[in-house]
Scaffold this motif. Structure first.
Motif, PDB file in Angstrom:
ATOM      1  N   LEU A   1       0.838  -1.207   0.000  1.00  0.00           N
ATOM      2  CA  LEU A   1       0.000   0.000   0.000  1.00  0.00           C
ATOM      3  C   LEU A   1       0.868   1.250   0.000  1.00  0.00           C
ATOM      4  O   LEU A   1       1.974   1.253   0.539  1.00  0.00           O
ATOM      5  N   GLY A   2       0.342   2.317  -0.579  1.00  0.00           N
ATOM      6  CA  GLY A   2       1.032   3.602  -0.553  1.00  0.00           C
ATOM      7  C   GLY A   2       2.434   3.532  -1.125  1.00  0.00           C
ATOM      8  O   GLY A   2       2.653   3.075  -2.247  1.00  0.00           O
TER       9      GLY A   2
ATOM     10  N   ARG B   1      -0.886   7.029   6.330  1.00  0.00           N
ATOM     11  CA  ARG B   1      -1.424   7.478   5.047  1.00  0.00           C
ATOM     12  C   ARG B   1      -2.242   6.386   4.352  1.00  0.00           C
ATOM     13  O   ARG B   1      -3.272   6.651   3.745  1.00  0.00           O
ATOM     14  N   SER B   2      -1.800   5.136   4.473  1.00  0.00           N
ATOM     15  CA  SER B   2      -2.449   4.042   3.751  1.00  0.00           C
ATOM     16  C   SER B   2      -3.697   3.506   4.442  1.00  0.00           C
ATOM     17  O   SER B   2      -4.597   2.984   3.790  1.00  0.00           O
TER      18      SER B   2
ATOM     19  N   PRO C   1      -9.579   6.125  10.168  1.00  0.00           N
ATOM     20  CA  PRO C   1      -8.622   7.156  10.591  1.00  0.00           C
ATOM     21  C   PRO C   1      -8.130   7.000  12.026  1.00  0.00           C
ATOM     22  O   PRO C   1      -6.939   7.165  12.302  1.00  0.00           O
ATOM     23  N   SER C   2      -9.032   6.694  12.932  1.00  0.00           N
ATOM     24  CA  SER C   2      -8.657   6.551  14.338  1.00  0.00           C
ATOM     25  C   SER C   2      -7.708   5.374  14.543  1.00  0.00           C
ATOM     26  O   SER C   2      -6.685   5.491  15.227  1.00  0.00           O
ATOM     27  N   LEU C   3      -8.033   4.248  13.938  1.00  0.00           N
ATOM     28  CA  LEU C   3      -7.188   3.063  14.048  1.00  0.00           C
ATOM     29  C   LEU C   3      -5.837   3.299  13.381  1.00  0.00           C
ATOM     30  O   LEU C   3      -4.791   2.891  13.906  1.00  0.00           O
ATOM     31  N   ALA C   4      -5.852   3.960  12.233  1.00  0.00           N
ATOM     32  CA  ALA C   4      -4.613   4.243  11.504  1.00  0.00           C
ATOM     33  C   ALA C   4      -3.656   5.066  12.364  1.00  0.00           C
ATOM     34  O   ALA C   4      -2.449   4.788  12.410  1.00  0.00           O
TER      35      ALA C   4
ATOM     36  N   LYS D   1       1.305  15.799   1.327  1.00  0.00           N
ATOM     37  CA  LYS D   1       1.252  16.309   2.677  1.00  0.00           C
ATOM     38  C   LYS D   1       0.499  15.313   3.574  1.00  0.00           C
ATOM     39  O   LYS D   1      -0.333  14.541   3.108  1.00  0.00           O
ATOM     40  N   VAL D   2       0.852  15.355   4.847  1.00  0.00           N
ATOM     41  CA  VAL D   2       0.125  14.557   5.838  1.00  0.00           C
ATOM     42  C   VAL D   2      -0.875  15.484   6.502  1.00  0.00           C
ATOM     43  O   VAL D   2      -0.511  16.472   7.150  1.00  0.00           O
ATOM     44  N   ILE D   3      -2.133  15.202   6.333  1.00  0.00           N
ATOM     45  CA  ILE D   3      -3.184  16.097   6.856  1.00  0.00           C
ATOM     46  C   ILE D   3      -3.833  15.446   8.070  1.00  0.00           C
ATOM     47  O   ILE D   3      -4.196  14.289   8.027  1.00  0.00           O
TER      48      ILE D   3
END
Length: 205
Positions: A35-36, A47-48, A54-57, A203-205
């Protein structure tokens, strides 16, 4: 067998453990190497996986950073305080931990980019320089929101601060191990540098 050789092997083999891959598979059921950017580092984990959860990532990414740092820190501390190995051996272990992360034997010598593991090992030897570098990393990351640029800025900072604060490196009297680590990390960031030059780095948002 020479205890130093055992220490070197342990540092490399533990450094090679791809925690980003392991944690992503366990908690998200994903193969992060597919991934990614295919990297096993925390940035690619975040990011991936963020689109799916989102929370788990975020939690997996944070855990990845912690584990990647500890896999460099713990073997060196054990070697220092339990086996009382000398400073030169410990620095060699630090280099090999980063080599393991970046060129993992478990991933056919592929791996991450060495930031977290590098920060972990350098925390033992150069804590003041690392704190200053982390400040640079935080400021650049907060303002520009580009993970690779923040990491590279911190890398330049820790090398620069090491020459300012420890021009004659304690015990080993050379910056060679630090420069080797920096070179490895820089090499692993070549694709990011190319994208930065082209203005294509995400970018990392």
């Amino acid at each position: 067998m020479n205890e130093n050789l055992i220490a070197y092997a342990v540092a490399y083999l533990i450094g090679s453990i791809p925690f980003g891959l392991v944690l992503s598979k366990i908690f998200a059921g994903e193969d992060i190497t597919k991934l990614g950017s295919n990297s096993i580092g925390a940035t690619n984990v975040l990011r991936s996986l963020k689109d799916k959860n989102p929370s788990l990532a975020k939690k997996i990414a944070i855990l990845t950073v912690v584990c990647d740092a500890l896999k460099g820190i713990i073997p060196i501390l054990v070697a220092k305080f339990v086996f009382e190995l000398d400073e030169r051996t410990l620095w060699s272990m630090a280099v090999l931990a980063v080599v393991g992360h970046c060129f993992s034997v478990y991933l056919k010598f592929n791996g991450g980019k060495g930031i977290a593991t590098g920060a972990g090992v350098l925390a033992i030897f150069l804590p003041i320089e690392l704190c200053l570098a982390l400040l640079v990393w935080f400021i650049v990351g907060k303002v520009l929101k580009i993970s690779s640029l923040a990491s590279l800025s911190a890398l330049v900072a820790i090398v620069a601060f090491s020459f300012i604060l420890h021009y004659d490196m304690p015990v080993i009297h050379t910056h060679a191990p630090l420069l080797i680590i920096a070179t490895i990390v820089l090499y692993k960031h070549i694709p990011n540098i190319i994208r930065l030059i082209k203005g294509q780095e995400k970018k990392v948002i």
